[in-house]
Design an enzyme around this catalytic site. Sequence first.
Site, PDB file in Angstrom:
ATOM      1  CB  THR A  13     -12.132  82.987  32.866  1.00  0.00           C
ATOM      2  OG1 THR A  13     -13.297  82.265  32.403  1.00  0.00           O
ATOM      3  CG2 THR A  13     -12.539  84.381  33.323  1.00  0.00           C
ATOM      4  N   GLY A  16      -6.291  79.078  28.828  1.00  0.00           N
ATOM      5  CA  GLY A  16      -5.314  78.049  28.462  1.00  0.00           C
ATOM      6  C   GLY A  16      -5.966  76.794  27.898  1.00  0.00           C
ATOM      7  CE1 TYR A 158     -18.827  70.869  31.571  1.00  0.00           C
ATOM      8  CE2 TYR A 158     -20.585  69.968  30.216  1.00  0.00           C
ATOM      9  CZ  TYR A 158     -19.471  70.777  30.351  1.00  0.00           C
ATOM     10  OH  TYR A 158     -19.010  71.481  29.271  1.00  0.00           O
TER      11      TYR A 158
HETATM   12  N1  LIG Z   1     -14.905  70.741  25.023  1.00  0.00           N
HETATM   13  C1  LIG Z   1     -16.191  70.591  24.798  1.00  0.00           C
HETATM   14  O1  LIG Z   1     -16.621  69.673  24.082  1.00  0.00           O
HETATM   15  C2  LIG Z   1     -17.172  71.555  25.395  1.00  0.00           C
HETATM   16  C3  LIG Z   1     -18.513  71.469  25.018  1.00  0.00           C
HETATM   17  C4  LIG Z   1     -19.433  72.355  25.579  1.00  0.00           C
HETATM   18  C5  LIG Z   1     -18.987  73.315  26.475  1.00  0.00           C
HETATM   19  N2  LIG Z   1     -17.669  73.393  26.841  1.00  0.00           N
HETATM   20  C6  LIG Z   1     -17.282  74.411  27.803  1.00  0.00           C
HETATM   21  O2  LIG Z   1     -16.354  75.293  27.188  1.00  0.00           O
HETATM   22  C7  LIG Z   1     -15.447  75.797  28.174  1.00  0.00           C
HETATM   23  C8  LIG Z   1     -14.016  75.535  27.730  1.00  0.00           C
HETATM   24  O3  LIG Z   1     -13.857  74.142  27.515  1.00  0.00           O
HETATM   25  P1  LIG Z   1     -12.491  73.499  26.978  1.00  0.00           P
HETATM   26  O4  LIG Z   1     -12.833  72.351  26.135  1.00  0.00           O
HETATM   27  O5  LIG Z   1     -11.608  74.569  26.454  1.00  0.00           O
HETATM   28  O6  LIG Z   1     -11.918  72.937  28.362  1.00  0.00           O
HETATM   29  P2  LIG Z   1     -10.411  72.843  28.864  1.00  0.00           P
HETATM   30  O7  LIG Z   1     -10.397  71.859  29.975  1.00  0.00           O
HETATM   31  O8  LIG Z   1      -9.482  72.660  27.698  1.00  0.00           O
HETATM   32  O9  LIG Z   1     -10.180  74.315  29.442  1.00  0.00           O
HETATM   33  C9  LIG Z   1     -10.757  74.760  30.637  1.00  0.00           C
HETATM   34  C10 LIG Z   1      -9.758  75.699  31.302  1.00  0.00           C
HETATM   35  O10 LIG Z   1     -10.344  76.174  32.527  1.00  0.00           O
HETATM   36  C11 LIG Z   1      -9.314  76.274  33.477  1.00  0.00           C
HETATM   37  N3  LIG Z   1      -9.848  76.260  34.843  1.00  0.00           N
HETATM   38  C12 LIG Z   1     -10.371  75.195  35.529  1.00  0.00           C
HETATM   39  N4  LIG Z   1     -10.697  75.594  36.774  1.00  0.00           N
HETATM   40  C13 LIG Z   1     -10.401  76.916  36.873  1.00  0.00           C
HETATM   41  C14 LIG Z   1     -10.522  77.885  37.905  1.00  0.00           C
HETATM   42  N5  LIG Z   1     -11.012  77.564  39.117  1.00  0.00           N
HETATM   43  N6  LIG Z   1     -10.109  79.144  37.651  1.00  0.00           N
HETATM   44  C15 LIG Z   1      -9.613  79.480  36.439  1.00  0.00           C
HETATM   45  N7  LIG Z   1      -9.455  78.613  35.424  1.00  0.00           N
HETATM   46  C16 LIG Z   1      -9.855  77.342  35.644  1.00  0.00           C
HETATM   47  C17 LIG Z   1      -8.413  75.066  33.195  1.00  0.00           C
HETATM   48  O11 LIG Z   1      -7.107  75.263  33.737  1.00  0.00           O
HETATM   49  C18 LIG Z   1      -8.434  75.004  31.677  1.00  0.00           C
HETATM   50  O12 LIG Z   1      -7.339  75.699  31.102  1.00  0.00           O
HETATM   51  C19 LIG Z   1     -15.800  75.095  29.481  1.00  0.00           C
HETATM   52  O13 LIG Z   1     -16.649  75.918  30.233  1.00  0.00           O
HETATM   53  C20 LIG Z   1     -16.550  73.866  29.007  1.00  0.00           C
HETATM   54  O14 LIG Z   1     -17.418  73.387  29.993  1.00  0.00           O
HETATM   55  C21 LIG Z   1     -16.752  72.534  26.307  1.00  0.00           C
END
Ligand SMILES: NC(=O)c1ccc[n+]([C@@H]2O[C@H](COP(=O)([O-])OP(=O)(O)OC[C@H]3O[C@@H](n4cnc5c(N)ncnc54)[C@H](O)[C@@H]3O)[C@@H](O)[C@H]2O)c1
Length: 262
Positions: A13, A16, A158
């Site tokens: 999930t 993208g 968050y």
């Molecule tokens: N980027 C960071 O520094 C970081 C650090 C710790 C944890 N995370 C976690 O890792 C995961 C991925 O982060 P990322 O950096 O790739 O973020 P991102 O924003 O690049 O990707 C998140 C994706 O989730 C999708 N999304 C949002 N709402 C949705 C829904 N209701 N149904 C289906 N898809 C949905 C978005 O379209 C997006 O493609 C997240 O859970 C984030 O919280 C990220």
Amino acid sequence: MTLRFDGKRILITGGGGNIGTAIAQRLAREGAWVILTDLAVDRIDRVAQALRDGGGRAWTVSMDVTSPASIAAALDQAEQMTGGPLDGLVAAAGVLKIYDFLDLPKADWDFTLNVNLTGTFLVFQEVGRRMVRSGVKGHIVGISSVSGRSGRPNVVDYAASKAGVISLVRSAALALAPHGITVNAVCPGVVDSDMTRTVHSGRAALKGITVEESLAAMVNTIPLGRIQTPADVADVVAFLLSDDAGYMTGQSLNVCGGLEMD
Ligand SMILES: NC(=O)c1ccc[n+]([C@@H]2O[C@H](COP(=O)([O-])OP(=O)(O)OC[C@H]3O[C@@H](n4cnc5c(N)ncnc54)[C@H](O)[C@@H]3O)[C@@H](O)[C@H]2O)c1
């Protein structure tokens, strides 16, 4: 050499996003049949096409993780397209907004909790049900965050949602252990990603500095001395999806260059 995920059906999930995409690339390289899901279908279509161009197997399905009906329909479609039940799940969909604790509107709190925590629960539950039904001893992985390990005054919702994912992983692991299904998570730190830029543009605005200055100050606090790549996260997710981690369940692993140790 045998590929670790040869022919394994693994659904992601948030496929993208920066981290979801890196996970898909890593799994496809190791032979997995990857099903990318997201709200942003154009993005997962591009990622899947690139994987197929590189010789991998990849499909896309639209999925809203906050909707049980959307999850069930997407899983039906995934099983139909790939010809069988899932062997693995990575729940990487997530959202983040910046607000000071005193200014955070309830609607934004609800939105974040709904996507990050309830969405992870709903996907874990439906995939868990299907693995139990089909007798697959699969591996489920969530994406928490080091933010879920301590306080975060500018991303209160968050941080709470990510602490919730750590708890959810423990409960789901206990519920699914009798079926031979493992449930674990990773807690990434400061990943070079759009989400991190959002955090630092918010922080920079609050402090009156540039985004680059805010990021550099954060990187200075990381013991391993560099920002984390999405591939750093994907490496550990792949481990948790593999039989190498078959005796681990209910764990949330910090993958953060030493930033957080509890
Ligand atoms: N980027 C960071 O520094 C970081 C650090 C710790 C944890 N995370 C976690 O890792 C995961 C991925 O982060 P990322 O950096 O790739 O973020 P991102 O924003 O690049 O990707 C998140 C994706 O989730 C999708 N999304 C949002 N709402 C949705 C829904 N209701 N149904 C289906 N898809 C949905 C978005 O379209 C997006 O493609 C997240 O859970 C984030 O919280 C990220």
